[in-house]
Design a protein around this motif. Structure first.
Motif, PDB file in Angstrom:
ATOM      1  N   ARG A   1     -12.875  54.053 100.196  1.00 30.86           N
ATOM      2  CA  ARG A   1     -11.062  54.468 100.227  1.00 30.86           C
ATOM      3  C   ARG A   1     -10.992  53.244 101.157  1.00 30.86           C
ATOM      4  N   PRO A   2     -10.635  52.698 100.936  1.00 34.28           N
ATOM      5  CA  PRO A   2     -10.376  51.039 101.894  1.00 34.28           C
ATOM      6  C   PRO A   2      -9.128  51.461 102.794  1.00 34.28           C
ATOM      7  N   GLY A   3      -9.299  51.626 103.724  1.00 32.53           N
ATOM      8  CA  GLY A   3      -9.231  51.674 105.066  1.00 32.53           C
ATOM      9  C   GLY A   3      -8.805  52.795 106.096  1.00 32.53           C
ATOM     10  N   VAL A   4      -9.704  53.541 104.642  1.00 32.77           N
ATOM     11  CA  VAL A   4      -9.780  55.002 105.492  1.00 32.77           C
ATOM     12  C   VAL A   4     -10.977  55.387 105.867  1.00 32.77           C
ATOM     13  N   PHE A   5     -12.149  55.302 104.779  1.00 26.87           N
ATOM     14  CA  PHE A   5     -13.184  55.606 104.915  1.00 26.87           C
ATOM     15  C   PHE A   5     -14.231  55.103 104.225  1.00 26.87           C
ATOM     16  N   ALA A   6     -16.082  55.358 103.792  1.00 23.73           N
ATOM     17  CA  ALA A   6     -15.823  54.461 103.119  1.00 23.73           C
ATOM     18  C   ALA A   6     -17.901  55.469 103.938  1.00 23.73           C
ATOM     19  N   THR A   7     -18.176  54.951 102.416  1.00 21.66           N
ATOM     20  CA  THR A   7     -20.316  55.377 103.148  1.00 21.66           C
ATOM     21  C   THR A   7     -20.765  55.272 101.662  1.00 21.66           C
ATOM     22  N   PHE A   8     -22.681  55.931 102.134  1.00 20.28           N
ATOM     23  CA  PHE A   8     -22.872  55.184 100.443  1.00 20.28           C
ATOM     24  C   PHE A   8     -23.893  56.414  99.925  1.00 20.28           C
TER      25      PHE A   8
ATOM     26  N   GLY B   1     -25.100  58.514 104.281  1.00 20.39           N
ATOM     27  CA  GLY B   1     -24.677  57.265 105.504  1.00 20.39           C
ATOM     28  C   GLY B   1     -24.183  56.373 105.273  1.00 20.39           C
ATOM     29  N   GLY B   2     -24.401  55.258 106.377  1.00 20.48           N
ATOM     30  CA  GLY B   2     -24.001  54.369 106.618  1.00 20.48           C
ATOM     31  C   GLY B   2     -22.695  54.252 106.441  1.00 20.48           C
ATOM     32  N   TRP B   3     -22.193  52.471 106.098  1.00 18.23           N
ATOM     33  CA  TRP B   3     -21.346  52.472 106.058  1.00 18.23           C
ATOM     34  C   TRP B   3     -20.051  52.814 107.143  1.00 18.23           C
ATOM     35  N   SER B   4     -19.035  53.054 106.943  1.00 17.51           N
ATOM     36  CA  SER B   4     -18.284  54.115 108.181  1.00 17.51           C
ATOM     37  C   SER B   4     -19.285  55.273 108.922  1.00 17.51           C
TER      38      SER B   4
END
Length: 852
Positions: free
Chosen positions: A660-667, A679-682
């Motif tokens: 979610r650009p600018g909000v949250f990201a994960t794998f 996990g990962g990313w944010s």
């Protein structure tokens, strides 16, 4: 039964004679043996009782005459037998004396108690030194020196007056005295005038009316009565003296009352209070309660009580127990404006002690809703932080896992490394010899894989030994390119080579043979560079092929007459007829060429880089992916059963990203340990396992009770699978432990004394704690009991019900609870301790009545 002539054994006689053979020694008889056999022959030579059934310690005896022993035998067991012989044993184990007869002396049944009293006469030996062991019962014949059993004399025996052993009763004594003559009766009387001589003792003067004593009335006429009264006025000065005194009952004082002490005295169980009033209405009282003083400093507790504006009782503000000195406040006090901490608003067990190790369930480090920092060391020079959407570990030394250094992008670039074991690159010595049976076997190989292939393998361009090397792939469709070089078995033999590729891992590669001087001679071919063709070119009939070779292996069909004069290239059937199909052979297969008649680009998704493995691709809007085959998720992978989308990890984790650009990201995907994780990313450089039936199994009842496994989940059925019996009388075992809780209720009426609480299940490891509370179901005011633990046994808890404060009536049952262990050393089995005639111990208790 009396007159038994008992035989002293030779062994008994020898034990009784002293060492000088001039007298006897003290001799203690402690046991008696019983036998069902009538013993024939000489009894004196016996050293043991033949066919002895049992030996009883429940015997008593006494020496009642110089040649007579009185012996009492008791057997309360459930044995049944006919007694024909018995023997007296000394405390040293010597058989002292024996008696036997053919007919049964007494027959004992299983339900009856044997009680036999006999008088045994000893011949030739005296009884002066014979004693009996200390048993608390005996029934000897009575004499002037021995207390015992007597026989009542008949009227004839009383009249004869010759029997020295029998006794008379009150009736026979009165009858004998009534037959006497010339004697006055005990209850006869004489008139006072009949006494003419002698003097009377004061105790023998009878009570007489005053009229019978001359001059007594006149003498007492001017005397006051022993019990008389006076008015206050008749006592000089009494009225004035009492006018200045306060009454004892409800005195009223004004002004300041000074006294070294105030004494409030009353009988036990009576409240003693000092009352503070406002306009006659109570506001405060302080003093001692009227609770009974039953010993142990109990009762007469101190209280300060408060009252409403109307003078109604509100409650105790402070109470102090006299026995313990413990003070109880009805509400929490205030220290100025500060509230003190206590067990009601503070639990130190929930706080960690500074300077020592502590175990925390969850720790939250938050500077705001997202960011937080954990500091390490007293100088706070190292920390783990989450900020700006990523985790940072600051400080020298790096990160180690189980003693191994964790690789990071600072000193490790996984994209520039390949696996020797997976690809064979860099391997020295003999390599592997591979065989292939399916297209997937080629497609599953990693990029750079190199090996020798056995002859006659499907999908290979040659039937002999060859070397296979995978030199490229397309991740989106799992396609690949490869190089095959034939094996040269003879020195100087030139190999052949093929290049090929497959669009996916579901089909074999198409191969192109490389021309070399082994298989191609240019001298045998025409030079077709820059050829010009004019007019009609006819090809042979049948599936003819028109081949041209241009720059870059490209085929150019050109139309036009000069530069700037563009022509039209028209492909049509004979005489302008429509072509059935327009095809091109690509990767070893004929494929349709798309045109406006069979393809509309507006209906297709813009791949936007999806065909390039190295480029980023973005798809917007709704996209639908249709899987191949009709199998379920549990089906195996095969050519006819493929997922709609496959995410593959080449040598690492297989995962996809959600952003979610600018909000949250994960794998999300399958990690290197084959666990499904997020996990990962944010979330930072961490991963979290997704729990499912794959890695979290349901605990069975045994695992739930053991409480050891950490990778099992509890269902309601396994949670309640522990040993239990829920009801008014029941038990429950705490899961994962040996601790058992049992409880019960008795609704019967019980007087003061012992009561038994039957355990619904035995404590295999013994009872740890037990308590009981009396019930007062009928709200009887005078009933007051308290319970004490008498003993803990394998099948019961024995309590003792005690009356308190001189209460009356019975308690209407009781409620009890006990804690114990399922395994270990159990409590002993209960035994009532016996009693004459088999007495019954009082029953009662929670799990049912027990009559021992």
């Amino acid at each position: 039964m009396s007159g038994f002539q008992i035989t002293i054994t030779d062994a008994g006689r020898a034990a009784l004679i002293n060492a000088q053979h001039n007298g006897t020694v003290a001799f203690v008889l402690s046991q008696i043996g019983v036998s069902t056999q009538a013993i024939a022959g000489d009894l004196a030579g016996l050293t043991a009782l033949p066919n002895e059934r049992k030996r009883l310690a429940t015997m008593a005896g006494d020496v009642v005459a110089d040649d007579t022993l009185h012996v009492t035998i008791r057997d309360e067991s459930a044995d049944a037998y006919a007694l024909r012989s018995f023997g007296l044993y000394a405390s040293t184990g010597v058989l002292f004396a024996v008696y036997s007869q053919a007919d049964p002396i007494l027959e004992k049944s299983a339900a009856a108690m044997l009680l036999l009293a006999v008088d045994a006469r000893l011949v030739a030996l005296g009884t002066a030194n014979v004693e009996f062991g200390p048993v608390g019962f005996t029934l000897p014949p009575a004499s002037e020196t021995v207390a015992g059993v007597v026989e009542i004399a008949t009227d004839a025996e009383v009249d004869a007056g010759l029997d020295p052993w029998r006794v008379i009763t009150v009736r026979t004594l009165k009858r004998a005295l009534g037959a006497l003559t010339n004697f006055a009766l005990k209850d006869h009387k004489h008139d006072a005038a009949d006494v003419e001589t002698g003097t009377f003792h004061a105790n023998r003067i009878p009570e007489l009316p005053m009229s019978r004593i001359g001059g007594l009335i006149a003498t007492l006429a001017d005397k006051a009565s022993a019990l008389h009264s006076h008015t206050m006025a008749q006592v000089s000065g009494l009225v004035d003296a009492l006018a200045a005194k306060a009454p004892l009952s409800s005195p009223i004082f004004s002004g300041i009352v000074e006294a070294p002490q105030f004494l409030l005295n009353a009988a036990a169980s009576t409240a003693r209070r000092i009352v503070i009033r406002t306009a006659g209405a109570a506001r405060w009282t302080l003093g001692a309660t009227g609770s009974g003083e039953a010993g142990g400093n109990a009762g007469s507790d101190f209280t300060i009580d408060r009252y409403s504006d109307a003078g109604s009782y509100i409650g105790a503000a402070l109470s102090i127990t006299r026995a313990t000195g413990q003070a109880t406040l009805s509400s929490r006090p205030m220290f100025g404006s500060a509230t003190p901490w206590d067990t009601g608003n503070f639990n130190p067990d929930t706080k960690a002690t500074l300077g020592v190790n502590a175990l925390f369930q969850d720790v939250i480090a938050a500077r705001n809703a997202v960011d937080g920092v954990y500091y390490f060391g007293s100088d706070a020079s190292r920390w783990l932080a989450y900020s700006n959407g990523r985790y940072e570990l600051i400080g020298t030394g790096g990160l180690t896992v189980n003693g191994y250094r964790a690789w990071t992008a600072e000193h490790f670039d996984a994209s520039n490394l390949v696996s020797i074991s997976a690809t064979g690159l860099g391997k020295t010595g003999a390599g592997r010899l591979m065989t292939f049976s399916t297209p997937e076997a080629y497609g599953a190989l990693p990029t750079g894989f190199t090996t020798m292939v056995a002859p006659n393998q499907p999908g290979m361009p040659t039937t002999g030994y060859a070397y296979f090397s995978k030199i490229g792939r397309r991740d989106a469709a799992d396609g690949y390119s490869a190089l095959v070089v034939s094996h040269s078995g003879t020195a100087g033999d030139k190999p052949e080579a093929w290049v090929g590729g497959s669009p996916s891992d579901q089909s074999y590669a198409g191969w192109s043979k490389l021309w070399t001087d082994k298989n191609f001679d240019p001298a045998t071919k025409a030079n077709v560079q820059d050829p010009n063709f004019y007019g009609q070119i006819n090809l042979e009939s049948g599936p003819a092929r028109f081949r041209t070779i241009g720059d870059g292996d490209s085929l150019f069909l050109q139309a036009g007459t000069a530069t700037g004069n563009n022509g039209n290239l028209i492909l049509s059937g004979l005489f302008g007829q429509n072509l059935t199909s327009l095809r091109a052979q690509v990767d070893g297969a004929l494929r349709d060429i798309f045109h406006t008649g069979n393809f509309n680009p507006a209906t297709k998704a813009d791949l936007n880089g999806w065909t390039d493995p190295a480029a980023d691709a973005i798809a917007t809007g709704f996209k639908q992916f249709v899987g191949r085959g009709s199998g379920a998720i549990a089906s195996g992978q095969g050519a006819g059963n493929r997922a709609a989308m496959e995410v593959r990890g080449e040598g690492g984790a297989a995962f996809m990203g959600f952003h979610r650009p600018g909000v949250f990201a994960t794998f999300f995907g399958i990690d290197t340990d084959n666990e499904l994780k997020i996990g990962g990313w944010s979330l930072g450089e961490v991963s979290y396992r997704i729990w499912s039936e794959f890695n979290l199994r349901q605990a069975n009842p045994a695992e739930a009770a053991a409480g050891v496994a950490h990778d099992r989940f509890i269902t309601p059925s396994s949670l309640w699978s522990f040993a239990k019996s829920i009801g008014p009388n029941g038990y429950a075992q705490v899961p994962g432990t040996d601790l058992i809780i049992q409880w019960g209720v008795s609704a019967g009426s019980h007087a003061e004394g012992p009561v038994h609480a039957a355990l619904p299940v035995a404590f295999g490891g013994g009872c740890l704690f037990a308590c009981a509370t009396p019930r007062n179901a009928n709200e009887v005011i005078g009933m007051d009991f308290y319970m004490q633990v008498v003993g803990r046994y394998l099948d019961r808890i024995v309590f003792y019900a005690n009356r308190a404060n001189n209460s009356s009536g019975n308690m209407s049952g009781y409620e009890w609870m006990a804690l114990g262990l399922a395994r270990g050393t159990p409590n002993p089995a209960y035994s009532s301790g016996g009693g004459g005639g088999g007495g019954v111990f009082p029953p009662g208790g929670g799990g049912g009545e027990i009559i021992p």
